[in-house]
Design a protein around this motif. Structure first.
Motif, PDB file in Angstrom:
ATOM      1  N   SER A 193       0.797  -1.235   0.000  1.00 13.59           N
ATOM      2  CA  SER A 193       0.000   0.000   0.000  1.00 13.59           C
ATOM      3  C   SER A 193       0.829   1.285   0.000  1.00 13.59           C
ATOM      4  O   SER A 193       0.339   2.314  -0.447  1.00 13.59           O
ATOM      5  CB  SER A 193      -0.960   0.012   1.182  1.00 13.59           C
ATOM      6  OG  SER A 193      -0.254  -0.010   2.402  1.00 13.59           O
ATOM      7  N   ASN A 194       2.056   1.222   0.466  1.00 14.17           N
ATOM      8  CA  ASN A 194       2.903   2.421   0.445  1.00 14.17           C
ATOM      9  C   ASN A 194       4.167   2.193  -0.379  1.00 14.17           C
ATOM     10  O   ASN A 194       5.187   2.829  -0.154  1.00 14.17           O
ATOM     11  CB  ASN A 194       3.268   2.856   1.867  1.00 14.17           C
ATOM     12  CG  ASN A 194       4.057   1.794   2.609  1.00 14.17           C
ATOM     13  OD1 ASN A 194       4.101   0.643   2.174  1.00 14.17           O
ATOM     14  ND2 ASN A 194       4.675   2.164   3.707  1.00 14.17           N
ATOM     15  N   LYS A 195       4.088   1.286  -1.344  1.00 13.75           N
ATOM     16  CA  LYS A 195       5.243   0.915  -2.158  1.00 13.75           C
ATOM     17  C   LYS A 195       5.040   1.312  -3.619  1.00 13.75           C
ATOM     18  O   LYS A 195       3.925   1.564  -4.068  1.00 13.75           O
ATOM     19  CB  LYS A 195       5.469  -0.606  -2.113  1.00 13.75           C
ATOM     20  CG  LYS A 195       5.557  -1.194  -0.730  1.00 13.75           C
ATOM     21  CD  LYS A 195       6.833  -0.820  -0.049  1.00 13.75           C
ATOM     22  CE  LYS A 195       6.888  -1.509   1.309  1.00 13.75           C
ATOM     23  NZ  LYS A 195       8.037  -1.170   2.056  1.00 13.75           N
ATOM     24  N   SER A 196       6.143   1.327  -4.360  1.00 12.82           N
ATOM     25  CA  SER A 196       6.122   1.636  -5.789  1.00 12.82           C
ATOM     26  C   SER A 196       6.528   0.423  -6.608  1.00 12.82           C
ATOM     27  O   SER A 196       7.310  -0.413  -6.152  1.00 12.82           O
ATOM     28  CB  SER A 196       7.095   2.776  -6.099  1.00 12.82           C
ATOM     29  OG  SER A 196       6.717   3.941  -5.431  1.00 12.82           O
ATOM     30  N   LEU A 197       5.993   0.345  -7.821  1.00 13.17           N
ATOM     31  CA  LEU A 197       6.325  -0.706  -8.780  1.00 13.17           C
ATOM     32  C   LEU A 197       6.621  -0.033 -10.107  1.00 13.17           C
ATOM     33  O   LEU A 197       5.901   0.889 -10.512  1.00 13.17           O
ATOM     34  CB  LEU A 197       5.148  -1.679  -8.949  1.00 13.17           C
ATOM     35  CG  LEU A 197       5.324  -2.727 -10.036  1.00 13.17           C
ATOM     36  CD1 LEU A 197       5.842  -4.016  -9.401  1.00 13.17           C
ATOM     37  CD2 LEU A 197       4.017  -3.007 -10.734  1.00 13.17           C
ATOM     38  N   VAL A 198       7.692  -0.465 -10.768  1.00 16.02           N
ATOM     39  CA  VAL A 198       8.045   0.068 -12.084  1.00 16.02           C
ATOM     40  C   VAL A 198       8.154  -1.095 -13.053  1.00 16.02           C
ATOM     41  O   VAL A 198       8.802  -2.103 -12.756  1.00 16.02           O
ATOM     42  CB  VAL A 198       9.375   0.850 -12.049  1.00 16.02           C
ATOM     43  CG1 VAL A 198       9.728   1.376 -13.435  1.00 16.02           C
ATOM     44  CG2 VAL A 198       9.307   1.992 -11.050  1.00 16.02           C
ATOM     45  N   ILE A 199       7.510  -0.953 -14.197  1.00 14.98           N
ATOM     46  CA  ILE A 199       7.578  -1.955 -15.257  1.00 14.98           C
ATOM     47  C   ILE A 199       8.227  -1.289 -16.464  1.00 14.98           C
ATOM     48  O   ILE A 199       7.734  -0.278 -16.959  1.00 14.98           O
ATOM     49  CB  ILE A 199       6.174  -2.465 -15.655  1.00 14.98           C
ATOM     50  CG1 ILE A 199       5.450  -3.040 -14.452  1.00 14.98           C
ATOM     51  CG2 ILE A 199       6.279  -3.486 -16.784  1.00 14.98           C
ATOM     52  CD1 ILE A 199       3.976  -3.354 -14.711  1.00 14.98           C
ATOM     53  N   SER A 200       9.348  -1.852 -16.916  1.00 14.64           N
ATOM     54  CA  SER A 200      10.019  -1.382 -18.126  1.00 14.64           C
ATOM     55  C   SER A 200       9.905  -2.477 -19.167  1.00 14.64           C
ATOM     56  O   SER A 200      10.002  -3.658 -18.840  1.00 14.64           O
ATOM     57  CB  SER A 200      11.495  -1.095 -17.862  1.00 14.64           C
ATOM     58  OG  SER A 200      11.636  -0.071 -16.929  1.00 14.64           O
ATOM     59  N   ALA A 201       9.722  -2.085 -20.407  1.00 14.61           N
ATOM     60  CA  ALA A 201       9.524  -3.085 -21.454  1.00 14.61           C
ATOM     61  C   ALA A 201      10.231  -2.692 -22.736  1.00 14.61           C
ATOM     62  O   ALA A 201      10.396  -1.515 -23.030  1.00 14.61           O
ATOM     63  CB  ALA A 201       8.043  -3.267 -21.723  1.00 14.61           C
ATOM     64  N   VAL A 202      10.624  -3.729 -23.494  1.00  7.53           N
ATOM     65  CA  VAL A 202      11.201  -3.541 -24.818  1.00  7.53           C
ATOM     66  C   VAL A 202      10.177  -4.063 -25.824  1.00  7.53           C
ATOM     67  O   VAL A 202      10.001  -5.283 -25.973  1.00  7.53           O
ATOM     68  CB  VAL A 202      12.526  -4.319 -24.981  1.00  7.53           C
ATOM     69  CG1 VAL A 202      13.087  -4.124 -26.379  1.00  7.53           C
ATOM     70  CG2 VAL A 202      13.531  -3.909 -23.938  1.00  7.53           C
ATOM     71  N   ARG A 203       9.452  -3.170 -26.440  1.00  6.46           N
ATOM     72  CA  ARG A 203       8.469  -3.527 -27.475  1.00  6.46           C
ATOM     73  C   ARG A 203       7.551  -4.675 -27.046  1.00  6.46           C
ATOM     74  O   ARG A 203       7.409  -5.670 -27.740  1.00  6.46           O
ATOM     75  CB  ARG A 203       9.180  -3.881 -28.784  1.00  6.46           C
ATOM     76  CG  ARG A 203       9.985  -2.737 -29.356  1.00  6.46           C
ATOM     77  CD  ARG A 203      10.681  -2.992 -30.677  1.00  6.46           C
ATOM     78  NE  ARG A 203      10.977  -4.358 -30.993  1.00  6.46           N
ATOM     79  CZ  ARG A 203      10.556  -4.976 -32.111  1.00  6.46           C
ATOM     80  NH1 ARG A 203       9.827  -4.350 -32.981  1.00  6.46           N
ATOM     81  NH2 ARG A 203      10.898  -6.222 -32.339  1.00  6.46           N
ATOM     82  N   ALA A 204       6.906  -4.536 -25.877  1.00  2.00           N
ATOM     83  CA  ALA A 204       6.036  -5.596 -25.365  1.00  2.00           C
ATOM     84  C   ALA A 204       4.762  -5.017 -24.729  1.00  2.00           C
ATOM     85  O   ALA A 204       4.457  -5.295 -23.578  1.00  2.00           O
ATOM     86  CB  ALA A 204       6.804  -6.441 -24.356  1.00  2.00           C
ATOM     87  N   PRO A 205       4.005  -4.223 -25.470  1.00  4.74           N
ATOM     88  CA  PRO A 205       2.833  -3.591 -24.863  1.00  4.74           C
ATOM     89  C   PRO A 205       1.779  -4.578 -24.370  1.00  4.74           C
ATOM     90  O   PRO A 205       1.118  -4.333 -23.357  1.00  4.74           O
ATOM     91  CB  PRO A 205       2.286  -2.696 -25.982  1.00  4.74           C
ATOM     92  CG  PRO A 205       2.830  -3.265 -27.242  1.00  4.74           C
ATOM     93  CD  PRO A 205       4.153  -3.873 -26.877  1.00  4.74           C
ATOM     94  N   GLU A 206       1.620  -5.704 -25.057  1.00  2.55           N
ATOM     95  CA  GLU A 206       0.629  -6.697 -24.624  1.00  2.55           C
ATOM     96  C   GLU A 206       1.021  -7.312 -23.281  1.00  2.55           C
ATOM     97  O   GLU A 206       0.181  -7.481 -22.401  1.00  2.55           O
ATOM     98  CB  GLU A 206       0.460  -7.805 -25.672  1.00  2.55           C
ATOM     99  CG  GLU A 206       0.061  -7.328 -27.042  1.00  2.55           C
ATOM    100  CD  GLU A 206       1.252  -6.931 -27.901  1.00  2.55           C
ATOM    101  OE1 GLU A 206       2.410  -7.264 -27.555  1.00  2.55           O
ATOM    102  OE2 GLU A 206       1.027  -6.247 -28.921  1.00  2.55           O
ATOM    103  N   SER A 207       2.281  -7.636 -23.127  1.00  5.49           N
ATOM    104  CA  SER A 207       2.761  -8.215 -21.869  1.00  5.49           C
ATOM    105  C   SER A 207       2.657  -7.207 -20.732  1.00  5.49           C
ATOM    106  O   SER A 207       2.281  -7.557 -19.616  1.00  5.49           O
ATOM    107  CB  SER A 207       4.206  -8.692 -22.000  1.00  5.49           C
ATOM    108  OG  SER A 207       4.295  -9.752 -22.912  1.00  5.49           O
ATOM    109  N   VAL A 208       2.978  -5.962 -21.014  1.00  2.00           N
ATOM    110  CA  VAL A 208       2.865  -4.913 -19.993  1.00  2.00           C
ATOM    111  C   VAL A 208       1.422  -4.812 -19.519  1.00  2.00           C
ATOM    112  O   VAL A 208       1.156  -4.757 -18.322  1.00  2.00           O
ATOM    113  CB  VAL A 208       3.359  -3.553 -20.529  1.00  2.00           C
ATOM    114  CG1 VAL A 208       2.981  -2.426 -19.586  1.00  2.00           C
ATOM    115  CG2 VAL A 208       4.858  -3.574 -20.750  1.00  2.00           C
TER     116      VAL A 208
END
Length: 75
Positions: free
Chosen positions: A20-35
């Motif tokens: 609840s007080n944490k952050s998540l970052v998602i980085s992707a290389v040409r993968a919009p469906e997976s994101v």
């Protein structure tokens, strides 16, 4: 969501219980469906205060490769 992405999302809970007080970052290389799949799964299972989705640059692109994801979160 395919089984590997599902396992990835569920495994976050192995490392952090209160998001609840944490952050998540998602980085992707040409993968919009997976994101989108990972993002939807994360939102269903966890309550991160902040979620950021970004493209990769530099070294993280090499780690993720084409269609790859890099996920980081606070413990």
């Amino acid at each position: 969501m395919n089984s590997s992405l599902n396992k990835l999302v569920k495994s976050i809970g192995d490392f952090v219980t209160d998001t609840s007080n944490k952050s998540l970052v998602i980085s992707a290389v040409r993968a919009p469906e997976s994101v989108e799949k990972v993002l939807n799964g994360v939102k269903k299972l966890y309550d991160f205060a902040r979620i950021e989705v970004t493209g990769t640059k530099g070294l993280s692109s090499a780690y993720a490769s084409d269609k790859g994801l890099v996920i980081a979160f606070e413990k």
